[in-house]
Design a protein around this motif. Sequence first.
Motif, PDB file in Angstrom:
ATOM      1  N   LEU A 242       0.871  -1.178   0.000  1.00 31.70           N
ATOM      2  CA  LEU A 242       0.000   0.000   0.000  1.00 31.70           C
ATOM      3  C   LEU A 242       0.903   1.222   0.000  1.00 31.70           C
ATOM      4  N   VAL A 243       1.889   1.176   0.871  1.00 28.87           N
ATOM      5  CA  VAL A 243       2.963   2.178   0.917  1.00 28.87           C
ATOM      6  C   VAL A 243       4.233   1.428   1.306  1.00 28.87           C
ATOM      7  N   LEU A 290      12.381  14.160  12.283  1.00 25.04           N
ATOM      8  CA  LEU A 290      11.842  13.134  11.387  1.00 25.04           C
ATOM      9  C   LEU A 290      10.416  13.446  10.958  1.00 25.04           C
ATOM     10  N   GLN A 291       9.593  13.870  11.899  1.00 23.76           N
ATOM     11  CA  GLN A 291       8.199  14.158  11.542  1.00 23.76           C
ATOM     12  C   GLN A 291       8.113  15.340  10.578  1.00 23.76           C
ATOM     13  N   GLY A 292       8.938  16.350  10.824  1.00 23.73           N
ATOM     14  CA  GLY A 292       8.948  17.505   9.908  1.00 23.73           C
ATOM     15  C   GLY A 292       9.422  17.093   8.524  1.00 23.73           C
ATOM     16  N   ALA A 293      10.451  16.268   8.473  1.00 27.04           N
ATOM     17  CA  ALA A 293      11.001  15.824   7.183  1.00 27.04           C
ATOM     18  C   ALA A 293      10.004  14.938   6.448  1.00 27.04           C
ATOM     19  N   ALA A 294       9.326  14.057   7.187  1.00 23.79           N
ATOM     20  CA  ALA A 294       8.357  13.148   6.563  1.00 23.79           C
ATOM     21  C   ALA A 294       7.172  13.927   5.986  1.00 23.79           C
ATOM     22  N   GLU A 315       3.540   9.181   5.644  1.00 21.39           N
ATOM     23  CA  GLU A 315       4.286  10.016   6.593  1.00 21.39           C
ATOM     24  C   GLU A 315       4.822   9.169   7.753  1.00 21.39           C
ATOM     25  N   ARG A 316       3.937   8.355   8.311  1.00 19.79           N
ATOM     26  CA  ARG A 316       4.351   7.536   9.467  1.00 19.79           C
ATOM     27  C   ARG A 316       5.346   6.459   9.053  1.00 19.79           C
ATOM     28  N   ARG A 320       9.096   5.740  10.628  1.00 21.40           N
ATOM     29  CA  ARG A 320       9.451   4.402  11.129  1.00 21.40           C
ATOM     30  C   ARG A 320      10.669   3.836  10.382  1.00 21.40           C
ATOM     31  N   ALA A 321      10.650   3.948   9.052  1.00 23.63           N
ATOM     32  CA  ALA A 321      11.738   3.347   8.260  1.00 23.63           C
ATOM     33  C   ALA A 321      13.062   4.056   8.528  1.00 23.63           C
ATOM     34  N   VAL A 322      13.031   5.381   8.628  1.00 18.76           N
ATOM     35  CA  VAL A 322      14.284   6.115   8.863  1.00 18.76           C
ATOM     36  C   VAL A 322      14.795   5.827  10.278  1.00 18.76           C
TER      37      VAL A 322
END
Length: 329
Positions: A242-243, A290-294, A315-316, A320-322
């Motif tokens: 899905l993503v 991370l949240q800002g970058a995502a 976004e999530r 998680r992956a990074v």
Amino acid sequence: MDAISYERATDVGAAVAAASQPGVVFIGGGTNLLDLMKGGVARPVKLVDITHISGMDRVSALPDGGLRIGALVRNSDAANHAWVRERYPLLSQAFLAGASAQLRNMATVGGNLMQRTRCYYFYDTAFVQCNKRNPGSGCAAIEGNNRIHAILGASPQCIATNPSDMSVALAALDAVVRVTGPRGERAIPFADFHRLAGDRPDLDTTLQQGELITAVDLPPPLFAQHAHYLKVRDRASYAFALVSVAAALQMDGGTVKAARVALGGVAHKPWRATATEQALTGKPLSRDTLQGAAALAVRDAKAYRDNGFKIALAERAIVRAVEQAGGVA
Ligand SMILES: Cc1cc2nc3c(=O)[nH]c(=O)nc-3n(C[C@H](O)[C@H](O)[C@H](O)COP(=O)(O)OP(=O)(O)OC[C@H]3O[C@@H](n4cnc5c(N)ncnc54)[C@H](O)[C@@H]3O)c2cc1C
Ligand code: SF4
């Protein structure tokens, strides 16, 4: 039933010569092409079997420290090759996230690059409206069931996604696709290999008629220590993304020296999240950063009726992956 001719090529030149005319296609493992033919979606006049070409089924070292993976290397063999596992774990993980063991044993690297979208309407010829299968007919997905469709870079003519896991990792790793065609050899940077649908949704790639993919080249391994492929899907195995997120980092202590982030399942081609990469570079891997970058990766996302969930999911999944890649999860 259509009459189809078959030719077995034993070298690259013969394969290219045999495929110069429209309607002639190469066949590798056949795991996608034969399904498309059985459903009447692909109707080639001739198959050129490339699986007996010698030399295209090898993994070899490149003089610059990179790796060449022949187009006929089976997905299982590529995933489990010692050099791929040690130097390009992102790619090994992406291969192993795809399909099933049986399919990976058959599927070739070249065929994986060329596999077609999994849009329901594309596979079902009862639906006339599909610009990819039937140019100019419309797109049944835009007003229809579009849970699996694109949120980034979609065109008013087609909102299909590219289904390949392998290709998401290759996009992040800046691979190069090597091809030989009627006009000689070309080396295609990965970002230029797959296309956005634009006004030609029938074209998935920039490959020309008769061009044979001979290999994929990987640059020297810079991301062996910090890499993670995250695939979010409806079932734990045997399901398309899905993503998905291919994340690779170079770390300097706790600071990101370089970042690569690519997304699958969100666009007509593997999607490099370059703004996210830039926002991570030079920063510590904190949750805020991370949240800002995502968020930057999906700032231009557009949802259709059923796929709005993919925006938050992407976004999530990036966060998680990074985090996993950086070892802070
Ligand atoms: C049930 C199922 C589940 C799957 N799940 C996943 C999944 O989760 N993730 C995923 O990534 N994939 C998945 N796949 C797709 C699978 O990865 C592809 O079918 C496979 O990689 C295609 O490789 P192949 O060698 O069999 O290609 P083929 O079917 O032989 O060919 C596919 C296309 O590539 C062209 N082609 C093949 N080789 C070359 C070449 N060297 N040069 C130029 N053109 C070439 C052919 O002409 C054809 O158009 C799934 C498939 C199935 C059937
Ligand atoms: S999204 Fe693309 S592949 Fe799917 S129905 Fe529309 S035109 Fe066809």
